[in-house]
Design an enzyme around this catalytic site. Structure first.
Site, PDB file in Angstrom:
ATOM      1  N   CYS A 382       0.835  -1.198   0.000  1.00  0.00           N
ATOM      2  CA  CYS A 382       0.000   0.000   0.000  1.00  0.00           C
ATOM      3  C   CYS A 382       0.877   1.259   0.000  1.00  0.00           C
ATOM      4  O   CYS A 382       1.501   1.564  -1.008  1.00  0.00           O
ATOM      5  CB  CYS A 382      -0.975  -0.037   1.175  1.00  0.00           C
ATOM      6  SG  CYS A 382      -2.359   1.114   1.002  1.00  0.00           S
ATOM      7  N   HIS A 517      -3.444  -5.090  -0.246  1.00  0.00           N
ATOM      8  CA  HIS A 517      -3.022  -5.668   1.034  1.00  0.00           C
ATOM      9  C   HIS A 517      -3.086  -7.192   0.934  1.00  0.00           C
ATOM     10  O   HIS A 517      -4.124  -7.799   1.245  1.00  0.00           O
ATOM     11  CB  HIS A 517      -3.931  -5.189   2.168  1.00  0.00           C
ATOM     12  CG  HIS A 517      -3.697  -3.787   2.593  1.00  0.00           C
ATOM     13  ND1 HIS A 517      -2.872  -3.451   3.645  1.00  0.00           N
ATOM     14  CD2 HIS A 517      -4.172  -2.615   2.090  1.00  0.00           C
ATOM     15  CE1 HIS A 517      -2.856  -2.135   3.787  1.00  0.00           C
ATOM     16  NE2 HIS A 517      -3.635  -1.609   2.848  1.00  0.00           N
ATOM     17  N   GLU A 519      -2.033  -9.416   2.810  1.00  0.00           N
ATOM     18  CA  GLU A 519      -2.234 -10.092   4.096  1.00  0.00           C
ATOM     19  C   GLU A 519      -3.710 -10.395   4.364  1.00  0.00           C
ATOM     20  O   GLU A 519      -4.037 -11.301   5.138  1.00  0.00           O
ATOM     21  CB  GLU A 519      -1.652  -9.259   5.240  1.00  0.00           C
ATOM     22  CG  GLU A 519      -2.362  -7.955   5.560  1.00  0.00           C
ATOM     23  CD  GLU A 519      -1.852  -6.756   4.782  1.00  0.00           C
ATOM     24  OE1 GLU A 519      -2.024  -5.608   5.260  1.00  0.00           O
ATOM     25  OE2 GLU A 519      -1.298  -6.959   3.683  1.00  0.00           O
TER      26      GLU A 519
END
EC number: 6.3.4.2
Length: 545
Positions: A382, A517, A519
């Site tokens: 990001c 993102h 994750e």
């Protein structure tokens, strides 16, 4: 009819209701049931999207673009599934919905009250999740006795009576403190907590007891007798080396026996073979690698909860422990070259996480420059991608004033600029300006990214199209793509609209930065591929770079 398990907390907060809920759900899922989960947050904010990371921790983004509590991330990682907007709601959302209905005249002029209007809306949302599953596990945030939680407790009390006693179960997570001076475990706080629940009209069917020490049989029997529950329904929850050990610890105590008895589920025999294998890799890996984690919210590391878990999961699947070297980006701002060498001397990879605002940005830029010049594997996420482009533009392209409009709205070289128009996760066109409200106005949720073949990003995903989740207002300016490419930074991923999704360096062992993102799509059983590629290449580099 669907079954409901309601998980409440007593004595104090942060006892692990989320992990307890996810562990129970996981065991039921591995027993063959279709399971979903709900997290209820009693705060008045509509969602955590505008809350400080220091106040709330991570904001977890779902596939459908909801900004949710970090427990939703735990649920997804445990259950290996995607949840959505309906799986997390707040007091703010409930009251907003009821007030909107009142304004429309839906209540036909009646006086709008907590009972039945607020409680009915709570029950409606829980039932909505339960429609398509066998069992729904509902975690009620906060602690029994909190004034904010009373409408929710009343709603689930009513729901239990509506669905019948064999279709609902209450699990109470509590604390059994150990008094070192006396050398004793104390049950009184738990007894009082259960009494408080009973005043509301709820009697728990199971106690999950957080404790430093194993609970003696006599103490468990005392708790069962004083709290009016079955003796096999007192479960101890001691600290585990990893949260993924908790379902196995519960299984060893036959937690499913009282659950099956209460909900009439029959004999349950979950297959935890694969789960157990991964947990062993987390606890006792054969290899290790050290990663520098550069962030600005390090006082509360739960701000990066999903990213930490993603590194752990990637390591487990590579039979490797990922040692995280925490580095505050503000500390790097004061560091000279000698100090930077000292800080990064023993790390094999550098990760720059996302964030908002100008604080700590110059320190992150120093970390990125160090990774680029010293050929250390780098992953930017990001803001970590936006800053990678800014650093490259300043120090390689020679654009001295290259910046983001987030930090300098009038910059003459806006290599990162505000996304003023985009299609959101539901397919609607969105328009934005610098004056748009903060809440719910970012590019949120899962979007397709088209991956360029022959790139490190393609090597990681082994696919030319992936779906990853976003949470940002600013984007790399595509007008600079050719200039970046000419000097060695290529765009390796783009969105359907042509927005820059990923960049990487050609002449570098592994330097990849992504706008999304990764994750948030990571799961225990299926780690995110770009994060795992980063960990793998960091390990390779420590041995050969």
């Amino acid at each position: 009819m669907s079954k409901y398990i309601f998980v409440t907390g007593g004595v104090l907060s942060s006892l692990g209701k989320g992990i307890t809920s996810a562990s129970i759900a996981t065991l039921l899922q591995h027993s063959g049931f279709k399971v979903s989960m709900v997290k209820i947050d009693p705060y008045i904010n509509v969602d955590p999207g505008t809350m400080s990371p220091f106040e709330h921790g991570e904001v977890f983004v779902t596939e459908d673009g909801a900004e949710t509590d970090l427990d939703i991330g735990n649920y997804e990682r445990f259950l290996n599934t995607n949840l959505g907007k309906k799986n997390n709601f707040t007091t703010g959302q409930i009251y907003l919905s009821v007030i909107e209905k009142e304004r429309r005249g839906d209540y036909l002029g009646k006086t709008v009250q907590i009972i039945p209007h607020i409680t009915d809306e709570i029950k409606r949302r829980i039932k909505e999740v339960a429609k398509d599953v066998d069992i729904v596990v509902v975690e009620l945030g906060g602690t029994v006795g909190d004034i904010e939680g009373l409408p929710f407790l009343e709603a689930v009390r009513q729901l239990k009576h509506e669905v019948g006693k064999t279709n609902a179960m209450f699990v109470h997570v509590t604390l059994i403190p150990y008094i070192k001076a006396a050398g004793e475990l104390k049950t009184k706080p738990t007894q009082h907590s259960v009494q408080e629940l009973r005043r509301i009209g709820i009697t728990p069917h199971m106690l999950v007891c957080r404790t430093e020490k194993p609970l003696p049989k006599a103490l468990k029997e005392k708790l069962a007798d004083s709290c009016d529950i079955e003796r096999d329904a007192v479960i101890e929850a001691v600290d585990a080396p990893t949260v993924y050990q908790v379902p196995l610890n519960f299984l060893n105590q036959d937690i499913l026996v009282p659950i099956a008895k209460q909900l009439d589920l029959g004999d349950l025999h979950p297959d935890m073979t694969e789960w157990n294998f991964i947990v062993k890799k987390i606890i006792s890996p054969q290899k290790s690698v050290k990663i520098a984690f550069v962030g600005k919210y390090l006082q509360l590391k739960e701000s990066y909860k999903s990213l930490i878990e993603a590194l752990i999961h990637s390591g487990a699947h590579l039979d490797m422990k990922v040692d995280i070297e925490w580095i505050d980006s503000e500390d790097l701002e004061k560091a000279d070259d000698e100090k930077l060498d000292e800080i990064f001397n023993e790390v094999s990879g550098i990760l720059v996480a996302g964030g908002f605002g100008e604080r700590g940005v110059e320190g992150k830029l120093k970390a990125i420059k160090y990774a680029r010049e010293n050929k250390i594997p780098y992953l930017g996420i990001c803001l970590g991608m936006q800053l990678a482009v800014i650093e490259f533009a300043r120090n390689v392209l020679g654009l001295e004033y290259a910046n983001s409009q987030e930090f300098d709205p009038d910059t003459p070289e806006p290599v990162v600029y505000l996304i003023d128009e985009f299609i959101d996760a539901s397919g609607q066109k969105q328009l934005r300006t610098h004056k748009s409200p903060l809440g719910g106005t970012m590019r949120l949720g899962g979007y397709e990214c088209f991956v360029k073949k022959g790139t490190k990003l393609y090597d990681a995903y082994k696919s030319d199209k992936v779906i990853e989740r976003h949470r940002h207002r600013y984007e790399v300016n595509g007008a600079y793509e050719d200039a970046l490419k000419e000097k060695g930074m290529i765009v390796s991923g783009k969105s359907v609209e042509g927005l820059v999704e990923a960049v990487e360096l050609k002449d570098h062992p592994w330097f990849v930065a992504v706008q999304f993102h990764p994750e948030f799509t990571n799961k225990l059983k299926s780690p995110n591929k770009v994060i795992m590629s980063f960990v793998e290449n960091a390990y390779k580099c420590q041995r050969s770079c």
